[in-house]
Design an enzyme around this catalytic site. Structure first.
Site, PDB file in Angstrom:
ATOM      1  N   ARG A   1      23.896  79.515  10.100  1.00  0.00           N
ATOM      2  CA  ARG A   1      22.448  79.683   9.985  1.00  0.00           C
ATOM      3  C   ARG A   1      21.690  78.451  10.454  1.00  0.00           C
ATOM      4  NH1 ARG A   1      21.182  79.293   3.498  1.00  0.00           N
ATOM      5  NH2 ARG A   1      22.717  77.719   2.997  1.00  0.00           N
TER       6      ARG A   1
ATOM      7  N   GLU B   1      33.703  83.823  -2.059  1.00  0.00           N
ATOM      8  CA  GLU B   1      32.838  83.329  -0.992  1.00  0.00           C
ATOM      9  C   GLU B   1      33.460  83.424   0.389  1.00  0.00           C
ATOM     10  OE1 GLU B   1      31.851  79.227  -1.887  1.00  0.00           O
ATOM     11  OE2 GLU B   1      33.735  78.960  -2.947  1.00  0.00           O
TER      12      GLU B   1
ATOM     13  N   HIS C   1      17.993  66.019   4.299  1.00  0.00           N
ATOM     14  CA  HIS C   1      17.884  65.123   3.151  1.00  0.00           C
ATOM     15  C   HIS C   1      16.436  64.861   2.776  1.00  0.00           C
ATOM     16  CE1 HIS C   1      22.209  63.315   3.329  1.00  0.00           C
ATOM     17  NE2 HIS C   1      22.129  64.411   2.641  1.00  0.00           N
TER      18      HIS C   1
ATOM     19  N   CYS D   1      25.777  83.362  -7.491  1.00  0.00           N
ATOM     20  CA  CYS D   1      25.221  82.001  -7.594  1.00  0.00           C
ATOM     21  C   CYS D   1      24.747  81.438  -6.251  1.00  0.00           C
ATOM     22  CB  CYS D   1      26.251  81.050  -8.210  1.00  0.00           C
ATOM     23  SG  CYS D   1      27.726  80.790  -7.211  1.00  0.00           S
TER      24      CYS D   1
ATOM     25  N   ARG E   1      27.916  71.604  -9.815  1.00  0.00           N
ATOM     26  CA  ARG E   1      28.599  71.020  -8.659  1.00  0.00           C
ATOM     27  C   ARG E   1      29.131  69.638  -9.051  1.00  0.00           C
ATOM     28  NH1 ARG E   1      23.571  72.918  -6.679  1.00  0.00           N
ATOM     29  NH2 ARG E   1      23.767  74.822  -5.420  1.00  0.00           N
TER      30      ARG E   1
ATOM     31  N   ARG F   1      32.385  74.011 -11.518  1.00  0.00           N
ATOM     32  CA  ARG F   1      33.146  74.289 -10.295  1.00  0.00           C
ATOM     33  C   ARG F   1      33.948  73.046  -9.934  1.00  0.00           C
ATOM     34  NH1 ARG F   1      29.920  75.411  -4.847  1.00  0.00           N
ATOM     35  NH2 ARG F   1      29.662  73.152  -4.969  1.00  0.00           N
TER      36      ARG F   1
ATOM     37  N   ASN G   1      26.041  82.191   0.042  1.00  0.00           N
ATOM     38  CA  ASN G   1      25.768  81.349   1.212  1.00  0.00           C
ATOM     39  C   ASN G   1      26.955  81.362   2.172  1.00  0.00           C
ATOM     40  OD1 ASN G   1      23.614  80.796  -0.437  1.00  0.00           O
ATOM     41  ND2 ASN G   1      23.972  78.612  -0.579  1.00  0.00           N
ATOM     42  N   ASP G   2      28.131  80.996   1.652  1.00  0.00           N
ATOM     43  CA  ASP G   2      29.323  80.993   2.496  1.00  0.00           C
ATOM     44  C   ASP G   2      29.788  82.401   2.818  1.00  0.00           C
ATOM     45  OD1 ASP G   2      29.898  78.378   3.239  1.00  0.00           O
ATOM     46  OD2 ASP G   2      30.869  77.909   1.344  1.00  0.00           O
TER      47      ASP G   2
END
Length: 560
Positions: free
Chosen positions: A449, A415, A173, A486, A280, A317, A438-439
């Site tokens: 990761r 994904e 964060h 993406c 998102r 999405r 990513n996924d």
């Protein structure tokens, strides 16, 4: 630049426990009162927050303060083991931190700093002492063992030249907040806060992740030249943001942006985004601890579409919650949440929430160019069920006389490996694919990761992933549907030529990556990208593929 060195001391508590049940009641009341004060303070910070990133982090912390399991542990320690409130909070927080540290999910571990933050806040209220003693009086480089999100948000940003931390990761964060504030940040320096004293002169190369302590004149001059060069290059790229991303031999590539909330739309527009490839929506589920109403969601989606106007379409999405993104309406306790009740699985089991979102997206489509996209689709049966529900809601809108785009494009993310392998079937059912690398990388290689022991295995140029990307592109082309990528791979300079060569002509990325991506695309030949991808697909070693990519960039003269 002068450094400000900061190390956080743990609170020291007396070891005595409550003498009797009356004292236990007093300590329990003090704990509940401290929680109320913390929640009130968090809401005050939300009112002053300047962006969605800050608000979502503060909201998450507010939920943590009220977490039933956290409260149960503290109440038990006070009432059954006669702990005083401060030590009880410290012990319960440490238990939760230990649990998160051993979690399978990287996102869960990244919540550790938030647990530390709320524990410090509660203890500060209990002891009537401010434990957040970080103060800036002049522009400095912060060199610290850690910085809590609340500390960073409470500081005068004009005084923060850069941040260097002993621990942490780029997905924490604090790192997210630093990027949003445009503050250079280096994580994982281990002993930097012990080696640097307040007042030391420091210089840093954030690109290379190097901090120089009391550098000599030559090093300082070199760092200053790098900074000046980076500023000049960014200015030049900004001026080219109006130019299309076309390779030297005429291949048109479309650049879109991934965003959460409306605050970063202007950055995307300023950097030449030709649409939103991924909006998102999870933050809408966490708004004030409840789902946003149909009217509120329609307003957000409609405003986003209006902001982009004729620039390009907005791809929304649907809720991708679960895993490490837990919301109030979700149950906890899954052994492996990353493979569990998440994304469309959650939505299809909570059709009341899903119906409201789909209806809002449909209504907003009357105000601009909007597409809908479903995440974490595992195969044909799941996609059929989701599309059937989408069509059901669409018919409800017709029955109610609500205006919407009857030709709105419907897509799915690719994904998980099963979706990529079945992409020939899925391509017959949707208008477009968007590949979330990513996924897809994580699930294909079966590696987290964020796990330091296995992070070396996480490679987006793994031959298995490249084959899945190529297969998906071929199947999309066969059915003549839209195709985009993406994930982080889309905005990574190393991979952009490879991705283009694999068949992707729409890349969606963080708004900050758009300028660099355009520069790279305008400096390469599409024919060379095709040759690069062909050669990479014939290799058997990740190391060889990496060398090939580095050689390609060296030949075109690209340096980060």
């Amino acid at each position: 630049m002068k450094a400000l060195s900061v190390r956080h001391d743990r609170p020291v508590f007396a070891q005595e426990k409550c003498k009797d049940s009356e004292e236990c009641k007093t300590e329990l009341a003090a704990f509940h009162n401290a929680c109320s004060q913390v929640i009130s303070a968090l809401h005050q910070l939300m009112d002053k927050a300047s962006g969605d990133d800050e608000v979502s982090i503060l909201e998450a912390q507010s939920f943590m303060v009220q977490d039933p399991e956290f409260h149960r542990q503290i109440i038990r320690l006070i009432t059954e083991e006669h702990y005083k409130a401060g030590p009880a909070v410290e012990a319960a927080a440490q238990n939760l931190i230990n649990m998160l540290a051993s979690s399978l999910t990287h996102g869960a571990r990244e919540n550790i700093s938030d647990i530390q933050d709320i524990a410090v806040r509660i203890i500060s209220c209990l002891t009537k002492e401010s434990l957040l003693k970080l103060r800036l009086e002049e522009k400095s480089v912060l060199v610290a063992d850690t910085i809590l999100p609340s500390e960073l948000m409470s500081l005068n940003r004009e005084y923060i030249a850069a941040i260097c931390l002993d621990g942490g990761a780029q997905t924490s964060h604090v790192a997210i907040l630093a990027r949003a504030m445009n503050i250079p940040c280096i994580m994982g320096l281990r002993e930097a806060s012990s080696l640097v004293s307040t007042g030391d002169m420091v210089a840093l190369d954030a690109c290379s992740g190097i901090l120089y302590i009391n550098p000599d004149e030559e090093t300082s001059r070199r760092i200053e030249l790098l900074r000046a060069y980076a500023q000049a290059e960014e200015k030049e790229m900004s001026e080219e943001a109006v130019l299309p991303a076309i390779t030297k031999d005429g291949r048109r590539i479309y650049l879109e942006c991934n965003i959460e909330g409306l605050d970063f739309v202007q950055t995307g527009l300023r950097n030449g985004a030709e649409g939103v490839g991924l909006f998102r929506t999870e933050f809408l589920l966490m708004e004030e601890g409840k789902t946003c109403s149909e009217e509120e969601q329609t307003a957000v989606y409609g405003k986003l579409a209006a902001m982009f106007g004729k620039r390009g379409s907005v791809t929304i999405r649907t809720y991708d919650v679960g895993g490490d993104k837990i919301v109030k309406d979700m149950q906890g306790g899954e052994d492996n949440p990353v493979l569990g009740w998440r994304a469309v699985r959650f939505c299809m089991s909570r059709k009341d929430i899903f119906r409201t979102q789909i209806k809002s997206i449909l209504r907003a489509s009357a105000k601009g160019k909007i597409r809908i996209m479903f995440p974490m689709i595992s195969g044909s049966d799941e996609l059929d069920e989701v599309i059937a529900f989408f069509n059901e809601v669409r018919q409800e809108c017709r029955n109610e006389g609500l205006a919407f785009d009857e030709n709105m494009k419907v897509g799915t993310m690719i994904e998980v490996p099963s979706a990529a392998l079945a992409s020939d079937i899925l391509a017959r059912k949707v208008d477009f694919f968007s590949v979330g690398t990513n996924d897809l990388t994580q699930y294909t290689i079966a590696v987290d990761r964020g796990n330091e022991k296995t992070a070396y295995l996480y490679k987006e140029h793994h031959i298995a992933l490249l084959r899945l990307l190529r297969l998906t592109a071929e199947n999309a082309k066969k059915e003549d549907i839209g195709l985009a990528i993406c994930g982080e791979m889309a905005g990574n300079p190393l991979y952009i030529p490879l991705v283009i060569g694999l068949g992707y002509n729409t890349l969606s990325m963080n708004p900050a990556s758009l300028l660099n991506a355009r520069k790279i695309i305008r400096s390469i030949n599409y024919s060379d990208c095709l040759s690069l991808a062909k050669e990479a697909l014939n290799m058997t070693s990740c190391r060889d593929i990496e060398k090939l990519l580095e050689k390609f960039h060296a030949e075109i003269g690209y340096t980060e």
